[in-house]
Design a protein around this motif. Structure first.
Motif, PDB file in Angstrom:
ATOM      1  N   LEU A   1       0.830  -1.207   0.000  1.00 45.64           N
ATOM      2  CA  LEU A   1       0.000   0.000   0.000  1.00 45.64           C
ATOM      3  C   LEU A   1       0.865   1.257   0.000  1.00 45.64           C
ATOM      4  O   LEU A   1       0.544   2.237  -0.690  1.00 45.64           O
ATOM      5  N   ALA A   2       1.971   1.229   0.733  1.00 41.25           N
ATOM      6  CA  ALA A   2       2.890   2.366   0.723  1.00 41.25           C
ATOM      7  C   ALA A   2       3.502   2.537  -0.667  1.00 41.25           C
ATOM      8  O   ALA A   2       3.609   3.661  -1.178  1.00 41.25           O
ATOM      9  N   ALA A   3       3.883   1.443  -1.296  1.00 37.24           N
ATOM     10  CA  ALA A   3       4.438   1.504  -2.648  1.00 37.24           C
ATOM     11  C   ALA A   3       3.387   2.018  -3.632  1.00 37.24           C
ATOM     12  O   ALA A   3       3.694   2.828  -4.518  1.00 37.24           O
ATOM     13  N   PHE A   4       2.150   1.552  -3.478  1.00 39.64           N
ATOM     14  CA  PHE A   4       1.083   2.021  -4.360  1.00 39.64           C
ATOM     15  C   PHE A   4       0.941   3.540  -4.268  1.00 39.64           C
ATOM     16  O   PHE A   4       0.805   4.221  -5.289  1.00 39.64           O
ATOM     17  N   GLN A   5       0.999   4.083  -3.065  1.00 36.41           N
ATOM     18  CA  GLN A   5       0.864   5.529  -2.906  1.00 36.41           C
ATOM     19  C   GLN A   5       1.995   6.276  -3.621  1.00 36.41           C
ATOM     20  O   GLN A   5       1.764   7.317  -4.244  1.00 36.41           O
ATOM     21  N   ARG A   6       3.220   5.739  -3.543  1.00 34.06           N
ATOM     22  CA  ARG A   6       4.349   6.369  -4.251  1.00 34.06           C
ATOM     23  C   ARG A   6       4.140   6.299  -5.763  1.00 34.06           C
ATOM     24  O   ARG A   6       4.385   7.273  -6.487  1.00 34.06           O
ATOM     25  N   ILE A   7       3.709   5.145  -6.237  1.00 27.98           N
ATOM     26  CA  ILE A   7       3.468   4.970  -7.679  1.00 27.98           C
ATOM     27  C   ILE A   7       2.356   5.901  -8.139  1.00 27.98           C
ATOM     28  O   ILE A   7       2.474   6.585  -9.158  1.00 27.98           O
ATOM     29  N   ASP A   8       1.274   5.934  -7.394  1.00 28.25           N
ATOM     30  CA  ASP A   8       0.105   6.721  -7.758  1.00 28.25           C
ATOM     31  C   ASP A   8       0.419   8.219  -7.802  1.00 28.25           C
ATOM     32  O   ASP A   8      -0.170   8.961  -8.594  1.00 28.25           O
ATOM     33  N   ALA A   9       1.352   8.663  -6.984  1.00 31.38           N
ATOM     34  CA  ALA A   9       1.711  10.083  -6.922  1.00 31.38           C
ATOM     35  C   ALA A   9       2.684  10.504  -8.023  1.00 31.38           C
ATOM     36  O   ALA A   9       2.894  11.696  -8.234  1.00 31.38           O
ATOM     37  N   ASP A  10       3.267   9.556  -8.734  1.00 30.03           N
ATOM     38  CA  ASP A  10       4.290   9.844  -9.743  1.00 30.03           C
ATOM     39  C   ASP A  10       3.657   9.816 -11.141  1.00 30.03           C
ATOM     40  O   ASP A  10       3.220   8.762 -11.599  1.00 30.03           O
ATOM     41  N   PRO A  11       3.615  10.949 -11.842  1.00 28.66           N
ATOM     42  CA  PRO A  11       2.961  10.973 -13.152  1.00 28.66           C
ATOM     43  C   PRO A  11       3.657  10.123 -14.218  1.00 28.66           C
ATOM     44  O   PRO A  11       3.063   9.847 -15.258  1.00 28.66           O
TER      45      PRO A  11
END
Length: 157
Positions: free
Chosen positions: A47-57
């Motif tokens: 979930l932490a990785a998903f948040q980083r991925i989701d925030a990166d265009p």
């Protein structure tokens, strides 16, 4: 995001959302290599990785969904660069298709989507890596026009 042509109106590729993470991790863990690397019982790092991925265009974590069931995933990364006359490239990673869907043509259509999206994003090169032991995957990528052109190296940190 897109209906895949020829795949039926019920097959959609869309951006992943946080509630997809458990199903994505299950796909990542559903083979001998993934079973050694993944820990589906502990969702926190995913979930932490998903948040980083989701925030990166430049990161595009996508899923294939049919009849409300997540049946595939991949991550497409857009990488601007100076080499090749300032070319932007994309990297396809973590391609997984649900065991019940393997051999159905979904993998081909999924990679074709990633190549088309790479073109849309202005990329001049699409690259991917595949574990040396995944010989079936190597044949699959070669059938789709990819060439085994480099030797890859990794360093675990």
């Amino acid at each position: 995001m897109e209906d895949l042509e020829g795949a039926g109106p019920d097959l959609v590729i869309r951006p992943a959302v946080a509630t997809d993470v458990p199903a994505i991790v299950a796909l990542l863990a559903d083979d001998p290599l993934g079973a050694q690397r993944e820990s589906p019982d502990d969702p926190a790092p995913y979930l932490a990785a998903f948040q980083r991925i989701d925030a990166d265009p430049n990161q595009h974590l996508v899923v294939a969904v049919r009849a409300d069931q997540l049946i595939g995933t991949l991550q497409l990364t857009i990488v601007p660069g100076l080499s090749r006359r300032g070319a932007t490239r994309s990297i396809i990673e973590a391609v997984r298709i649900h065991a019940d869907e393997r051999g159905s043509g979904l993998g081909s259509r999924f990679i074709e989507w990633a190549v088309a999206e790479s073109r849309r994003q202005g990329c001049r090169l699409v690259q991917l890596t595949s574990d040396a032991s995944r010989t079936d995957a190597h044949r699959f990528y070669e059938r789709l026009g990819f060439t085994a052109s480099h030797v890859g190296f990794k360093l675990a940190l």
